[in-house]
Design an enzyme around this catalytic site. Structure first.
Site, PDB file in Angstrom:
ATOM      1  N   ASP A  23      27.700  37.880  50.312  1.00 42.87           N
ATOM      2  CA  ASP A  23      28.869  38.635  49.875  1.00 42.87           C
ATOM      3  C   ASP A  23      29.911  38.613  50.987  1.00 42.87           C
ATOM      4  OD1 ASP A  23      30.514  40.481  48.417  1.00 42.87           O
ATOM      5  OD2 ASP A  23      28.712  41.231  47.434  1.00 42.87           O
ATOM      6  N   ASP A  57      34.694  35.997  42.732  1.00 41.85           N
ATOM      7  CA  ASP A  57      34.705  37.403  42.346  1.00 41.85           C
ATOM      8  C   ASP A  57      36.140  37.892  42.140  1.00 41.85           C
ATOM      9  OD1 ASP A  57      33.512  39.776  41.696  1.00 41.85           O
ATOM     10  OD2 ASP A  57      33.198  40.447  43.757  1.00 41.85           O
ATOM     11  N   GLU A  94      39.573  38.383  37.397  1.00 43.56           N
ATOM     12  CA  GLU A  94      40.276  38.731  36.155  1.00 43.56           C
ATOM     13  C   GLU A  94      41.772  38.386  36.194  1.00 43.56           C
ATOM     14  OE1 GLU A  94      36.567  40.696  36.681  1.00 43.56           O
ATOM     15  OE2 GLU A  94      38.366  40.903  37.892  1.00 43.56           O
ATOM     16  N   GLU A 148      41.347  41.229  39.318  1.00 44.96           N
ATOM     17  CA  GLU A 148      41.076  42.662  39.237  1.00 44.96           C
ATOM     18  C   GLU A 148      42.361  43.487  39.294  1.00 44.96           C
ATOM     19  OE1 GLU A 148      38.827  45.453  42.248  1.00 44.96           O
ATOM     20  OE2 GLU A 148      37.431  44.582  40.811  1.00 44.96           O
ATOM     21  N   ARG A 197      33.217  35.908  37.496  1.00 45.74           N
ATOM     22  CA  ARG A 197      33.207  37.177  36.766  1.00 45.74           C
ATOM     23  C   ARG A 197      34.197  37.196  35.607  1.00 45.74           C
ATOM     24  NH1 ARG A 197      34.064  42.824  39.954  1.00 45.74           N
ATOM     25  NH2 ARG A 197      36.251  42.556  39.352  1.00 45.74           N
ATOM     26  N   ASP A 237      29.758  44.470  37.340  1.00 50.09           N
ATOM     27  CA  ASP A 237      29.136  45.533  38.136  1.00 50.09           C
ATOM     28  C   ASP A 237      28.487  46.579  37.240  1.00 50.09           C
ATOM     29  OD1 ASP A 237      30.109  44.183  40.323  1.00 50.09           O
ATOM     30  OD2 ASP A 237      31.842  45.480  40.584  1.00 50.09           O
ATOM     31  N   HIS A 268      20.676  41.581  42.090  1.00 49.65           N
ATOM     32  CA  HIS A 268      21.835  41.824  42.953  1.00 49.65           C
ATOM     33  C   HIS A 268      22.249  43.279  42.804  1.00 49.65           C
ATOM     34  CE1 HIS A 268      25.547  41.110  45.134  1.00 49.65           C
ATOM     35  NE2 HIS A 268      26.249  41.626  44.136  1.00 49.65           N
TER      36      HIS A 268
END
Length: 825
Positions: free
Chosen positions: A313, A426, A429, A431, A477, A494, A553
């Site tokens: 990560d 990650d 989108e 985010e 994601r 998540d 995870h």
């Protein structure tokens, strides 16, 4: 030639539905039932038919009072319809569709007040008066436009009339019930942090609706909007968007397999991932330094738990969560010998995957570089657009700009040269994506839903250009229709660490698989929250054996790796991991099938049994098919001592039998049965007549060669003929099958005159080396000791276990010649 007609104006549509809920539902059902009849009203009160023409390319153009319809046949079972309003041009391009139109013969004819375009499967009928477009497949009505194209306020829409009993699926990743009819979904990719049993909006908002009538409508427009699955209960499917193309494709089939084949021919097939992607992952948020990462990998080896990958990560590029995103380079204080570490892991068969995000913080080491090279989204002033979000003040990589694609890819390429084997994308989108941001391909709201899609594409294109023989691993994601063709591996985000989070996962994966995204999976054990629940953890991992990617995870407050759990939990987790590795040949073959046919790895029960008057098979998401032959029912309630399982009837068989995968107890198809779960595994069943190849457990898939396998066959009197196969290749070459560098073994079973005949037919690609395989054949449900077992005219020694009703025999080596085994019962 233009064929014209006198314009006819229509009166207004049906009056508004009354308010009381019961009456509203009745009126809605009545409206839907009339959708295919003469009272279906005009699609739009002001739309009238003016004429039509067809060209040599097979496109039917219909001119109306307010625009043009362009109807293109793609295949016998796929047709596209676009509406171009008057004064506009059809200049939009598709980000989803890869199939070229015009590859099928189509006829156009005019008769009795209608114009019809017909392929060998789909017929499109354009009624002149009142104007209406409807679709049928081999004479079976599918769906019809209701009002068709409309424009109200800030939204444009396309409407379809639904049958009263029609169930609907699709709209991307959601946890909203298997039959999603009655809901309106936002088409704007957005993470759902800590979600549980329900989640209305997630990272994959796919503009696709699938129907229990076995057709799909794909709306070919990625702009922000809504997909309304009859939320007003008036029998209407409605696609709403802020702008863009008014284009959709209809895909139909005789069965669900054909629908899956059509939708993935349209938007692209998922390439076969590298074999190591089917192994076990060590992952958490997150490993802080090299010493900790090495210790974790060593712990797996010491505890004899197979491992194929370790996932790093955001600490790999910074010591803190905030302020460092965008560095995209090793933090040498924490990982001083990163390249050596990855090389050491590789020698143990463990790949290294690192996280990357598209945000470049103004405090990161690459900010000045990114800003000066013009690789970021801009504001209206043309300067890098910056904004605040959780991780700091940031810019956003413009993945639509060629110079940004080159910049980003060169970073990946440099990291790959150092030893990174896979990529985790990650926050894609994205985010945080303010509407004021501008990209090379349009405004933020216009391109938001294809941002992750384009990000995956630039990585896939980079591999195709610079490493054409390698299969990329791209964990993302967020994505869009067709993202699977880039090798994207989606996950559900998540999820909360609770039973509700586990309960939603099957539905999410089944729905995504139906939409082409066959590798949707979850953070095993749950991600969010400091929850220590060993039962939940074990049940989630046991389910993970039968989901596309096995990747525990979580936040580090509670360790997600089995090596850090207490002894009893670790033992059960180890068993789950080892079963995952034993199933590698079966899983890899299912993955191969997906790459060739589009059939997902996780399949709804209705794929096996589309209709049942007594059981609502279209709503079942508690039990599912894993590959073609296993039926799985995860345990998703704490302390469960009873579980209801529906055993579907098998297509084409009068009698259907399913066997317990662990005990061989038979279960009759077509009934709901209450079973008793045990702690060691979740209820799993295998169809009568199935061939399931299993492997010896290895420390990592790098040790797997497929030369010594168990071949299990479930014999039953209800099955006269059976078939199966094993697919194998080197596990890493990008085009192994296309290049002829593969091996296949086809299995057949036939019962007649008191004999069971099992055939093994080896096949190989033109460039494949000959492989000698040894199979330990295990025939289940053999009720009496066989009188003889023969192969090639020679008697073979065998054992028969009366209590287990199991016949076991070691077969002669299989090379290039077929092998026929005869069991005299």
């Amino acid at each position: 030639m233009l064929h014209s007609a006198t314009p006819i104006l229509r009166s207004a549509d049906r009056p508004a539905v009354p308010a009381p809920k019961r009456l509203a539902l009745l009126v809605g059902l009545l409206a839907a039932s009339l959708a295919f009849g003469p009272q279906a009203a005009a699609q739009n009160a002001a739309r009238t038919f003016l004429g039509w023409q067809s060209g040599p390319d097979g496109v039917l153009q219909v001119t109306t009072s307010d625009g043009r319809y362009l109807i293109k046949p793609y295949a016998a079972d796929i047709v596209e319809t676009s509406f171009v309003p008057r004064g506009q041009q059809d200049t939009g391009t598709s980000h989803a569709v890869v199939l070229a139109p015009g590859q099928v013969a189509a006829t156009v004819k005019e008769e009795a007040g209608r114009v019809q375009l017909a392929t060998g499967g789909i017929t499109v009928t354009v009624e002149k008066k009142p104007f209406r477009i409807s679709y049928a497949y081999k004479g079976r009505p599918l769906v019809a436009e209701k009002r068709g194209y409309g424009h109200a306020g800030k939204l444009e829409s396309i409407e379809f009339a639904l049958d009263p009993d029609e169930a609907l699926y699709g709209a991307g990743a959601r946890a909203a019930g298997m039959n999603r009819r009655g809901q309106r979904f936002t088409l704007y990719n957005k993470a759902s942090y800590g979600f549980g049993k329900t989640a209305a909006q997630m990272g994959y908002g796919i503009p696709m609706a699938l129907s229990s009538r076995r057709y799909a409508i794909h709306f070919d427009n990625p702009q922000s909007g809504y997909l309304d699955f009859d939320s007003r209960h008036d029998g209407t499917l409605r696609f709403e968007t802020i702008g863009g193309r008014k284009t959709y494709q209809v895909v139909a089939g005789d069965d669900w397999a054909q629908v899956m084949d059509g939708t993935t021919r349209l938007t692209g097939r998922q390439p076969l991932p590298p074999r190591w992607a089917f192994g076990n992952f060590a992952s958490r948020f997150g490993y802080h330094d090299e010493a900790e990462t090495r210790a974790v990998v060593e712990r797996f080896r010491r505890d004899d738990i197979p491992l194929d990958a370790v996932v790093l990560d955001l600490y790999w590029f910074g010591k803190t969560v905030k302020g460092t995103m965008g560095n995209l380079a090793w933090d040498r204080d924490s990982f001083p010998h990163a390249e050596q570490m990855m090389a050491d892991f590789s020698r143990q068969g463990v790949k290294t995957v690192v996280i990357t995000e598209p945000f470049v913080l103004t405090t990161s080491k690459r900010w000045q570089e990114a800003a000066s090279k013009g690789v970021l989204a801009t504001g209206k002033d043309g300067k890098p657009f910056t904004f605040d979000f959780y991780f700091g003040n940031t810019g956003l990589v413009d993945v639509f700009a060629p110079r940004a694609q080159d910049w980003f890819w060169n970073i990946y390429k440099e990291l790959k040269a150092g030893g990174v084997a896979g990529w985790w994308g990650d926050l894609g989108e994205p985010e945080m994506h303010p509407s004021a941001a501008r990209h090379a391909a349009g405004s933020a709201d216009e391109v938001h839903n294809i941002y992750g899609h384009q990000w995956a594409r630039l990585i896939a294109d980079g591999y195709a250009r610079d490493f054409p023989q390698e299969r990329p691993f791209i964990l993302m994601r967020s994505g869009y229709s067709g993202s699977q063709r880039f090798g994207m591996i989606p996950w559900s985000g998540d999820v909360g660490r609770g039973w509700g989070g586990l309960q939603s996962q099957v539905e999410i994966s089944l729905q995504m698989g139906m939409q082409g995204q066959a590798y949707m999976h979850s953070d095993l054990g749950g991600f969010a929250g400091p929850v220590l629940d060993d039962e939940l953890y074990v049940r989630w991992l046991q389910y993970g054996v039968f989901q596309p990617v096995f990747r525990p995870h979580a936040q580090e407050s509670v360790a997600p790796e089995p090596v850090f759990r207490e002894a009893a939990t670790k033992a059960l987790a180890r068993d789950a991991v080892r079963l995952r590795y034993a199933m590698l040949p079966y899983n890899y073959t299912a993955a191969f099938d997906n790459s060739r046919t589009g059939m997902p790895l996780m399949r709804p029960v209705m794929f096996e049994e589309p209709e049942n008057d007594m059981v609502p098979v279209g709503t079942i998401a508690t039990t599912y098919l894993w590959g073609s032959d296993l039926l799985v029912s995860p345990v998703v309630e704490p302390g469960a001592t009873r579980q209801e399982v529906y055993f579907p009837k098998m297509a084409g068989r009068a009698d259907s039998v399913w066997f317990d995968f662990y005990t061989d107890k038979p279960h009759r198809g077509g009934i709901v049965e209450t079973v008793r779960p045990v702690a060691q595994h979740i209820p799993t069943y295998v169809r009568a007549g199935a061939f399931v190849p299993l492997a010896k457990v290895v420390h990592s898939t790098s040790e797997y060669d497929g030369r010594e396998l168990e071949l299990h066959y479930w014999h039953d009197a209800s099955v006269n003929e059976a078939s199966g196969k094993l697919y194998d290749d080197d596990g890493h070459s990008a085009h192994a099958f296309e290049d002829g560098n593969y091996q296949l073994v086809r299995f057949s079973g036939k019962t007649r005159d008191g004999r069971l005949e099992i055939g093994l037919l080896p096949q190989a690609g033109a460039r494949a080396a000959v492989v000698e395989r040894r199979f330990a054949l295990k025939v289940h449900n053999v009720g009496a000791r066989p009188r003889a077992v023969e192969a090639g005219g020679q008697a073979l020694p065998f054992t028969w276990n009366a209590e287990r009703r199991l016949l076991e025999v070691s077969l002669p080596p299989l090379r290039q010649a077929p092998l026929q085994v005869a069991v005299t019962l």
